[in-house]
Design a protein around this motif. Structure first.
Motif: not given
Length: 175
Positions: A101-104, A42-50, A84-91
């Motif tokens: 949120l911290k990792e993102f 999850t952290g890696n996915a969040a960092v990547s999306a961020g 931008l929207v595609a990368n924010c989908e996990g939010l």
């Protein structure tokens, strides 16, 4: 009007196509993931999306500074908005998860070339969460467009509201 329809079409592609979460039926062995592995993934996915969101924000902001406004008629802005929207989908699913949120935020800070900082990451993330929630409105409007010919004007209005949300987000950084 053609540009608004183009913008609306791009958002429709995002909401109907490649942004939908894929679900699969996993065996019980796949579902029993060790908690620490899940957190790391999850952290890696969040960092990547961020990072993707930070890159898109930087590109949008650079153009915003040059134009003095968010120009939704500019195809590059439309593509950067889709990114931008595609990368924010996990939010959408994780907006209450402090770790996500911290990792993102770390990813955005790392990739936005100083645009997103420790001082404004919370505000930017909150704006993106609001934008993703607005995207759900766009998805609902997309369904209405498909149901009736009269909905096209409503969809264009939703796209204009979406453009306004991007403009507000970019104005957080000044000119």
């Amino acid at each position: 009007m053609k540009k608004i329809i183009l913008f609306a079409t791009a958002i429709m592609m995002v909401s109907c196509g490649f942004m939908q979460n894929s679900t699969s039926n996993s065996s019980s062995n796949q579902q029993s993931v060790v908690s620490s592995q899940k957190t790391t993934q999850t952290g890696n996915a969040a960092v990547s999306a961020g990072q993707g969101a930070g890159n898109a924000l930087q590109a949008l902001y650079t153009q915003y500074k040059a134009d003095g406004k968010y120009d939704y008629k500019n195809m590059q802005n439309v593509l950067n908005t889709v990114t931008l929207v595609a990368n924010c989908e996990g939010l959408k699913e994780n907006y209450k998860d402090k770790t996500y949120l911290k990792e993102f935020g770390k990813g955005m800070i790392a990739s936005s070339l100083g645009l997103v900082t420790q001082n404004n990451v919370q505000t930017v993330t909150n704006s993106l969460v609001d934008m993703v929630k607005a995207n759900e409105t766009v998805q609902n409007a997309t369904s209405k467009v498909q149901e009736g010919a009269n909905s096209a004007a409503s969809y264009a209005n939703t796209a204009a509201q979406y453009a306004s949300s991007i403009s507000s987000l970019l104005s957080l950084f000044g000119k």
